[in-house]
Scaffold this motif. Structure first.
Motif, PDB file in Angstrom:
ATOM      1  N   GLN A  68       0.821  -1.221   0.000  1.00 33.94           N
ATOM      2  CA  GLN A  68       0.000   0.000   0.000  1.00 33.94           C
ATOM      3  C   GLN A  68       0.849   1.263   0.000  1.00 33.94           C
ATOM      4  OE1 GLN A  68      -3.107  -1.017  -1.245  1.00 33.94           O
ATOM      5  NE2 GLN A  68      -3.471   0.946  -0.313  1.00 33.94           N
ATOM      6  N   ARG A 128      -5.957  -2.885 -11.504  1.00 33.28           N
ATOM      7  CA  ARG A 128      -6.061  -3.001 -10.045  1.00 33.28           C
ATOM      8  C   ARG A 128      -7.471  -2.644  -9.576  1.00 33.28           C
ATOM      9  NH1 ARG A 128      -1.379  -3.505  -6.959  1.00 33.28           N
ATOM     10  NH2 ARG A 128      -2.533  -2.718  -5.168  1.00 33.28           N
ATOM     11  N   ILE A 129      -8.033  -1.584 -10.145  1.00 35.79           N
ATOM     12  CA  ILE A 129      -9.373  -1.137  -9.758  1.00 35.79           C
ATOM     13  C   ILE A 129     -10.410  -2.179 -10.140  1.00 35.79           C
ATOM     14  CG2 ILE A 129     -11.179   0.553 -10.311  1.00 35.79           C
ATOM     15  CD1 ILE A 129      -8.880   2.670 -10.418  1.00 35.79           C
ATOM     16  N   LYS A 131      -9.996  -5.339 -10.622  1.00 42.39           N
ATOM     17  CA  LYS A 131      -9.806  -6.519  -9.785  1.00 42.39           C
ATOM     18  C   LYS A 131     -10.439  -6.303  -8.413  1.00 42.39           C
ATOM     19  CE  LYS A 131      -6.157  -9.568  -8.096  1.00 42.39           C
ATOM     20  NZ  LYS A 131      -4.710  -9.798  -8.009  1.00 42.39           N
ATOM     21  N   GLU A 132     -10.248  -5.117  -7.862  1.00 44.24           N
ATOM     22  CA  GLU A 132     -10.824  -4.790  -6.551  1.00 44.24           C
ATOM     23  C   GLU A 132     -12.346  -4.755  -6.605  1.00 44.24           C
ATOM     24  OE1 GLU A 132     -11.002  -1.018  -3.459  1.00 44.24           O
ATOM     25  OE2 GLU A 132      -9.230  -1.228  -4.728  1.00 44.24           O
ATOM     26  N   ALA A 133     -12.899  -4.224  -7.693  1.00 47.12           N
ATOM     27  CA  ALA A 133     -14.353  -4.079  -7.813  1.00 47.12           C
ATOM     28  C   ALA A 133     -15.047  -5.404  -8.120  1.00 47.12           C
ATOM     29  CB  ALA A 133     -14.689  -3.056  -8.889  1.00 47.12           C
ATOM     30  N   LYS A 139     -19.420  -0.138  -8.460  1.00 47.64           N
ATOM     31  CA  LYS A 139     -18.253   0.096  -7.619  1.00 47.64           C
ATOM     32  C   LYS A 139     -17.040   0.428  -8.487  1.00 47.64           C
ATOM     33  CE  LYS A 139     -15.357  -1.946  -4.026  1.00 47.64           C
ATOM     34  NZ  LYS A 139     -15.066  -3.142  -3.229  1.00 47.64           N
ATOM     35  N   LEU A 143     -14.773   3.758  -8.203  1.00 46.94           N
ATOM     36  CA  LEU A 143     -13.328   3.709  -7.976  1.00 46.94           C
ATOM     37  C   LEU A 143     -12.550   4.374  -9.106  1.00 46.94           C
ATOM     38  CD1 LEU A 143     -12.962   0.097  -6.525  1.00 46.94           C
ATOM     39  CD2 LEU A 143     -12.758   2.263  -5.278  1.00 46.94           C
TER      40      LEU A 143
END
Length: 171
Positions: A68, A128-129, A131-133, A139, A143
């Protein structure tokens, strides 16, 4: 070396820098916690740190730790570099392994592949976004608006902006 190779590699720490140089990548520079200025020139009309790198080459690869803190620092540097008109790529580091680890444990050929396979910052962040969503399109949109569009806005070239907006829209 930055001029000769027409790109620089920005790493976080001194060990990353030293091992990258030993692996033959003399176009590597370290941020080492240094505050990056968001303009090419300071109030005293001196060339700022990233402004100096930009003078040598407009191409930069961010090779920060894949945690992070590394992502946050990389995003900050990417924003500044994009606003300076630089082409910003990100080295896709394996989870939990920093550049020094990659070079010392896997060798300089592995490091060369990491650098060779780096992606432009916008597609990197988009992946990355998404994958996160997961499957939540709403969502993902939120993001993207919160974490990505400001970077696209900082890109100087209208053609590049259009390209990345279309890429985001298609995904």
């Amino acid at each position: 070396s930055i001029r000769k190779n027409n790109f620089s590699i920005l790493v976080e720490g001194q060990m990353d820098l030293v091992l990258s140089h030993q692996a033959g990548f003399r176009n590597t520079v370290a941020s080492s916690g240094t505050a990056m200025a968001d303009s090419t020139f300071s109030k005293e009309n001196l060339v700022n740190n990233l402004g100096l790198v930009c003078r040598l080459s407009k191409n930069i690869i961010l090779a920060f730790d894949p945690d992070q803190a590394g992502l946050k620092a990389g995003s900050r540097f990417a924003k500044i570099a994009l606003s300076l008109g630089m082409d910003v790529k990100v080295a896709g580091m394996k989870e939990g392994i920093d550049p020094a680890d990659t070079i010392s444990k896997e060798g300089k050929d592995a490091w060369r592949e990491v650098i060779r396979n780096s992606k432009h910052f916008v597609p990197f962040m988009l992946e990355r976004i998404l994958k996160e969503a997961g499957e939540d399109g709403r969502k993902a949109g939120k993001l993207i608006r919160e974490q990505l569009l400001s970077f696209v806005n900082d890109i100087e070239s209208a053609i590049d902006k259009s390209h990345f907006i279309k890429l985001i829209s298609d995904k």
